[in-house]
Design a protein around this motif. Structure first.
Motif, short mmCIF file in Angstrom:
data_model
loop_
_atom_site.label_atom_id
_atom_site.label_comp_id
_atom_site.label_asym_id
_atom_site.label_seq_id
_atom_site.Cartn_x
_atom_site.Cartn_y
_atom_site.Cartn_z
N PHE A 609 -15.35 43.45 -21.35
CA PHE A 609 -15.78 42.15 -20.85
C PHE A 609 -17.28 42.05 -21.02
O PHE A 609 -17.99 43.05 -21.11
N ILE A 610 -17.78 40.83 -21.09
CA ILE A 610 -19.22 40.58 -21.17
C ILE A 610 -19.57 39.57 -20.09
O ILE A 610 -18.76 38.71 -19.73
N ARG A 611 -20.81 39.69 -19.56
CA ARG A 611 -21.26 38.82 -18.48
C ARG A 611 -22.54 38.08 -18.91
O ARG A 611 -23.26 38.53 -19.81
N SER A 612 -22.78 36.99 -18.22
CA SER A 612 -23.96 36.18 -18.55
C SER A 612 -25.25 36.96 -18.34
O SER A 612 -26.23 36.78 -19.06
N CYS A 613 -25.26 37.86 -17.33
CA CYS A 613 -26.48 38.61 -17.06
C CYS A 613 -26.73 39.71 -18.08
O CYS A 613 -27.78 40.36 -18.06
N GLU A 614 -25.74 39.94 -18.95
CA GLU A 614 -25.88 41.01 -19.94
C GLU A 614 -25.86 40.46 -21.36
O GLU A 614 -25.57 41.17 -22.31
N THR A 615 -26.15 39.19 -21.51
CA THR A 615 -26.05 38.58 -22.84
C THR A 615 -27.02 39.23 -23.80
O THR A 615 -28.18 39.51 -23.48
N ALA A 616 -26.54 39.46 -25.00
CA ALA A 616 -27.34 40.04 -26.07
C ALA A 616 -27.32 39.06 -27.24
O ALA A 616 -26.91 37.91 -27.11
N GLU A 617 -27.74 39.52 -28.38
CA GLU A 617 -27.64 38.68 -29.57
C GLU A 617 -26.17 38.51 -29.94
O GLU A 617 -25.40 39.47 -29.91
N LEU A 618 -25.80 37.29 -30.32
CA LEU A 618 -24.40 37.05 -30.66
C LEU A 618 -24.29 35.86 -31.59
O LEU A 618 -25.21 35.05 -31.71
N CYS A 619 -23.14 35.77 -32.26
CA CYS A 619 -22.79 34.62 -33.08
C CYS A 619 -21.27 34.56 -33.21
O CYS A 619 -20.57 35.56 -32.97
N ILE A 620 -20.77 33.40 -33.58
CA ILE A 620 -19.34 33.23 -33.79
C ILE A 620 -18.97 33.82 -35.14
O ILE A 620 -19.65 33.55 -36.15
#
Length: 625
Positions: A609-620
């Protein structure tokens, strides 16, 4: 040329294991994404590509859901590629411990049908009633020629139009006179018996068309040996000649493929079992568990081996508490140098196992059969000669035929008897004399198979004797066949960025034109609220995300999204592609019915799972090869 993606291979495995040759719709595929490791977008794209290259058939009715189907002939071919058999036969010194199942001797189905079709020719065809139904006394006499019983067809899913219906459809078929209508008439005749049988507590009623005879007529019409005429089902001379030009093993291979494609394909588990059993070479004993190792259901394997044994193609037994089977090896046919017949002075004719279909069928026209076992026995009689003359045969043709096939002059008592019987009346007028010359193999007909390994025919076998599929030699590793070039509507043969130029991206990914391009191009760090929108968009498209965290990159497939106040959390799984050398005894990404071929990479899947407080670089991450 199209490069096969891991998703396409996986999808074909799941279709074969779950649906076989039966149609399916998008709703039935919805749960597959949860099995991992593929996203819904990758499955959608894989289906679209398989349709484009002709592997899957797509049907889009004006109303209702769109459906897809893997044609039966293609399914047989792909089963051999995607589910290779890895099994060793029982050692010869262990075969002495096999206890064979008690069973009456059965002829190979090619010979069983030959006897029915020959009887049909002798009686001038199967008459039809005014309403288009079948003359029941004549049908009962034809069914008596068969050893295959109604009970032995109980576990085989015959096409529904054979099992239930009425005579009126047969009458329509008679008036139209086409071969497809002829098959419908056969099925409708069987449907009358099935309805009556339901009232009597059985599958057929007294006087109804027996199911085994309906199958014999259906297969004859499919192979082109039979045809429908306005008042009867009769033998088609040209189709019969083409069929008799086949070798025994070729004819049985064609019939075995027809039964798999027309009958077993109506039950995915039974069809999968039929495909698995066809992969085993003939002549050696194998454990039934070896066939189950390809993913086939044990009950379906037992049912199909029982039916194959009834068709004379297989033996069954038990060995040290395990069920075992052996596909029978057909005898090598006579090439003219080895006699196929033995003519005795007492007017008996013995037909050796090496005799071909044409030789046997000719004897059905000119002699009286007294037994049909491993060695057929006929008797030359005055009645047989009278029937031969009705078919246009004279004494010289019969003598020449018997001498050539036996490789010796006829005994004097036989020559004298034939001379007397043929001298009594002149040949029937208006009948074209038949010749007993060996029929040359027609163009397009199967050629002799020299490979010792037996495989199921992969080509369509509807209405004409099929050309047998090419086979791989023993020990050769099957590979995914090269797909044809992908042509778009513009005629180009290229693909860009993993998507075909003709693909409608808006259909695959609704609203893609309104999505910021940066979400799709490269990984970036976003504000937590924007990152949540990116995750939600990936979830809506049922595709994956690429994330970077802790100095590494990985793919995350979201399966759910929850927002509380100013925070959000997405649950799903992380997947990682592993080389085949890293695979352990059990593959975490494999599911029931999805088995990996030797040397193929696999995917490791683990919940995350991923959380908003742990957001990293991402893309679709849109699907790519």
């Amino acid at each position: 040329m199209h490069e096969w993606s891991d998703a396409e291979r996986w999808l074909l495995r799941r279709i074969l294991a779950g649906f076989g040759a039966m149609p399916f719709d998008g709703g039935q595929l919805a749960g597959w994404a949860a099995e991992g490791p593929w996203t819904g977008a990758e499955i959608r794209l894989a289906i679209r590509r398989l349709v484009r290259i002709g592997v899957l058939e797509e049907r889009s009715p004006p109303w209702g859901d769109r459906t897809w189907r893997l044609p039966a002939a293609e399914a047989v071919r792909w089963h051999g590629v995607l589910f290779p058999v890895q099994a060793d036969p029982l050692p010869p010194d262990e075969e002495v411990w096999i206890r064979r199942d008690a069973a009456a001797h059965r002829l190979p189905l090619s010979l069983e049908l030959m006897l029915v079709w020959a009887a049909l020719e002798r009686c001038g065809g199967l008459p039809l009633t005014r309403k288009g139904g079948f003359h029941r006394p004549a049908a009962a006499r034809l069914a008596a020629e068969m050893r295959l019983t109604e009970a032995e067809l109980a576990g085989v899913p015959v096409p529904p139009d054979i099992a239930a219906g009425g005579e009126e459809g047969a009458a329509v078929g008679v008036r139209n006179g086409g071969r497809d209508d002829a098959r419908d008439g056969v099925r409708n005749g069987a449907r009358d018996g099935a309805r009556d049988g339901a009232r009597d507590g059985g599958r057929t009623a007294s006087g109804g068309l027996p199911l085994q005879l309906a199958m014999a007529l259906d297969l004859g019409l499919e192979c082109g040996v039979l045809k429908r005429e306005p008042e009867r089902i009769a033998v088609d001379p040209s189709g019969l000649s083409a069929w008799l030009a086949l070798g025994r093993s070729e004819a049985d291979d064609a019939l075995r493929a027809l039964l798999a494609e027309r009958y077993a394909s109506r039950d995915p588990a039974l069809f999968f079992a039929a495909c698995a059993l066809a992969r085993f070479p003939a002549g050696r004993w194998f454990c039934l568990a070896d066939a189950a190792g390809t993913g086939a259901d044990a009950g379906a394997l037992e049912a199909w081996t029982a039916f194959m044994a009834s068709c004379g193609w297989l033996e069954r037994g038990s060995w040290r508490g395990e069920r075992v089977f052996r596909r029978k090896k057909p005898p090598e046919e006579s090439d003219g140098r080895i006699p196929a017949l033995r003519v005795l002075p007492d007017l008996e004719v013995w037909v050796l196992p090496e005799a071909g279909l044409r030789c046997r069928f000719e004897l059905e026209r000119v002699a009286e059969r007294t037994s049909a076992d491993e060695v057929f026995v006929y008797r030359l009689t005055q009645a047989g000669c009278a029937r031969a003359k009705m078919f246009g045969y004279g004494r010289d043709e019969v003598v020449s035929f018997l001498e050539r096939e036996s490789g010796a002059p006829l005994p004097a008592p036989v020559e004298a008897a034939l001379a007397d019987w043929f001298a009594e009346t002149a040949p029937a007028s208006g009948v074209r004399p038949s010749d007993f010359r060996r029929a040359a193999r027609q163009e397009g007909m199967p050629t002799e198979e020299k490979d010792p390994e037996n495989r199921m025919s992969s080509g369509p076998v509807n209405r004409v004797p099929p050309a047998l599929a090419s086979r791989t030699s023993s020990g050769q590793v099957d590979r995914v066949p090269s797909a044809p070039s992908i042509r778009t509507r513009s005629g180009r043969e290229d693909a860009q960025d993993g998507l075909f130029p003709g693909d409608d991206l808006e259909e695959l990914f609704p609203g893609i034109g309104a999505v910021p391009p940066s979400w799709l191009r490269a990984m970036r760090r976003y504000h937590p609220s924007t990152a949540g929108l990116v995750v939600q968009q990936a979830l809506a498209w049922r595709t994956a995300l690429r994330l970077s965290a802790g100095g590494g990159e990985f793919e995350f497939v979201p399966l759910g999204f929850e927002r509380t106040a100013d925070r959000w959390e997405a649950r799903g799984f992380i997947r990682e592609r592993k080389p085949a050398s890293d695979r352990g005894p059990a593959c975490g990404g494999a599911t029931a019915g999805e088995r990996h071929g030797a040397g193929e990479p696999f995917w490791e899947v683990r919940p995350a799972f991923i959380r908003s407080c742990e957001t990293a670089e991402l893309c679709i991450l849109l699907p790519r090869d």
